[in-house]
Design an enzyme around this catalytic site. Structure first.
Site, PDB file in Angstrom:
ATOM      1  N   TYR A 143     -29.353 -11.722  -2.295  1.00 17.84           N
ATOM      2  CA  TYR A 143     -27.893 -11.858  -2.233  1.00 17.84           C
ATOM      3  C   TYR A 143     -27.418 -11.380  -0.865  1.00 17.84           C
ATOM      4  CZ  TYR A 143     -22.952 -10.839  -3.272  1.00 17.84           C
ATOM      5  OH  TYR A 143     -21.586 -10.774  -3.251  1.00 17.84           O
ATOM      6  N   ASP A 238     -31.194  -9.123   6.706  1.00 17.12           N
ATOM      7  CA  ASP A 238     -30.058  -8.512   6.020  1.00 17.12           C
ATOM      8  C   ASP A 238     -30.496  -7.114   5.590  1.00 17.12           C
ATOM      9  OD1 ASP A 238     -28.145  -7.587   4.284  1.00 17.12           O
ATOM     10  OD2 ASP A 238     -27.950  -9.453   3.166  1.00 17.12           O
ATOM     11  N   LYS A 266     -23.106  -0.350   4.243  1.00 20.90           N
ATOM     12  CA  LYS A 266     -23.365   0.757   3.327  1.00 20.90           C
ATOM     13  C   LYS A 266     -23.543   2.097   4.033  1.00 20.90           C
ATOM     14  CE  LYS A 266     -25.065  -2.230  -0.384  1.00 20.90           C
ATOM     15  NZ  LYS A 266     -23.926  -2.126  -1.303  1.00 20.90           N
TER      16      LYS A 266
END
Length: 428
Positions: A143, A238, A266
């Site tokens: 994702y 990613d 994050k």
């Protein structure tokens, strides 16, 4: 679920679609209604009814130092006194950029944004502009945020152009994305052949974290770099989850790979909204105002987010930080494995550094195909049993659990004991 959480959820469903601002929070994957959290300290969170839980969600990864870390709070308070946002350059964003560039050998230049979704979306646009091509290869089960071109899945065949994974995505956009199988280089080769001379980039989570934790098979990441180079395409990592999570320089440092572009989020915001993407200088120079590729954001480089990120990265540079995370995470992994064996429950534990997933119904998970064989119902029962015992695991089988520096050996002992009780119930 306590009375206050029930009341808040009923009110939230009247005002917010599904009662939540991100779907997994609704607990649809595990059953029941969500608890509403009020505060976090170190390794625990407390809900609005006063119930406390040992937390392995950690805001889905950013809180590697634990909740309300004193250094992070102090940094945010200091920044807050100067103002919340300027929409203009600040010294702190230069400092965070310097820390990122120094940590990642593959990043020579970096642009700060507001989320991981924005970082990946912008990196893909940049890759297309730099190469003059349109096709992207991504992987089933990985994702990369909810932008139109990446919210796609494989179709009915073993290999196909992407088809929309959500209403509202034009099929013409989804068709620009090809979907390969994680840990399967042959499927990547086939995708590259389908793309022909129009392959702009291969986009991958170097350690998958959004189908549960799935580490790369030996040689997989090296193979991706080789295929990208053969087709004169860019390799995009990613590392929104893995950046600063597995080691200070991310998964690419751990596995010895230099991608062309890297996406972060994050941890670099220390619990506040942030994202970033960076890479080779000649690629990043295509971004406006230096180049023609437009990307902008009013809150990009927000002083509060940047201050929290700087404080977090400074803490992670201290001696033996990652050794400590490894010790704690390995102990939790081993405890969960032993609990599975003792209870006679079919399952496995996948771990990469301080991120792990307990899968049910299968003894090995290496790809999205394996994930599809998991027993999600059993995980839901396990999750609810753990919540009742004061342990907060991810409310979905296909999410990563995170160990933080705030967790203690005592936390792990309580967690493993609770897991053993839950598994014994499942086996009965």
């Amino acid at each position: 679920m306590g009375h206050n959480s029930e009341r808040l959820f009923a009110e939230a469903r009247r005002l917010i679609p599904g009662g939540v601002n991100s779907p997994v929070r609704a607990w649809r994957a595990v059953g029941g209604n969500p608890v509403f959290l009020q505060r976090g300290r170190a390794s625990t969170v407390t809900d609005v009814d006063g119930n406390s839980y040992i937390d392995y969600v950690g805001s889905w990864g950013p809180l590697i130092l634990g909740h309300a870390h004193s250094d992070v709070l102090r940094a945010v308070h200091e920044a807050l006194r100067d103002g919340t946002s300027f929409g203009a350059p600040t010294a702190r964003e230069v400092e965070l950029a310097r820390m990122i560039v120094e940590a990642f050998p593959a990043i020579e230049s970096v642009r700060l944004v507001n989320s991981g979704t924005e970082a990946v979306m912008s990196a893909v646009r940049l890759a297309r502009a730099y190469t003059g091509r349109t096709k992207i290869i991504k992987f089933a089960g990985c994702y990369h945020g909810h932008s139109d071109g990446l919210l796609v899945r494989a179709g009915s065949g073993a290999l196909t152009h992407g088809v929309p994974d959500s209403p509202g995505i034009p099929p013409a956009i989804a068709r620009e994305t090809l979907v390969a199988e994680y840990n399967d280089l042959a499927s990547v080769e086939r995708c590259a052949k389908v793309a022909g001379g129009d392959l702009a980039a291969i986009l991958v989570e170097p350690v998958a974290g959004n189908m549960g934790v799935v580490p790369p098979a030996p040689g997989f990441l090296q193979g991706l770099a080789r295929i990208a180079a053969q087709h004169q395409a860019l390799l995009i990592f990613d590392e929104v989850i893995t950046g600063f999570r597995l080691c200070y320089g991310g998964a690419q440092t751990l596995y010895g790979i230099r991608p062309d572009l890297t996406c972060l989020g994050k941890i670099i915001g220390g619990g506040l909204p942030v994202g970033a993407f960076g890479g080779r200088r000649e690629i990043m120079a295509q971004l406006a105002p230096e180049g023609p590729v437009y990307q902008a954001g009013t809150l990009s480089g927000n002083p509060l987010s940047v201050a929290a990120g700087i404080a977090t990265l400074r803490a992670l540079r201290q001696p033996r930080v990652y050794e400590r995370l490894e010790e704690l995470s390995a102990a939790l992994e081993e405890g969960l494995r032993q609990a599975l064996v003792k209870a006679g429950v079919c399952g496995c534990v996948n771990r990469a550094g301080s991120m792990l997933t307990l899968f049910f119904g299968t003894e090995s998970v290496q790809s999205a195909r394996d994930v599809g064989r998991c027993d999600t119902g059993q995980y839901g029962r396990f999750f609810r049993g753990m919540i009742e015992r004061g342990v907060y695991f991810p409310p979905a089988q296909f999410e990563a659990a995170f160990v933080s520096l705030a967790h203690s050996e005592g936390d792990l002992e309580i967690t493993v004991a609770a897991a053993a009780q839950c598994l014994a119930v499942l086996a009965s």
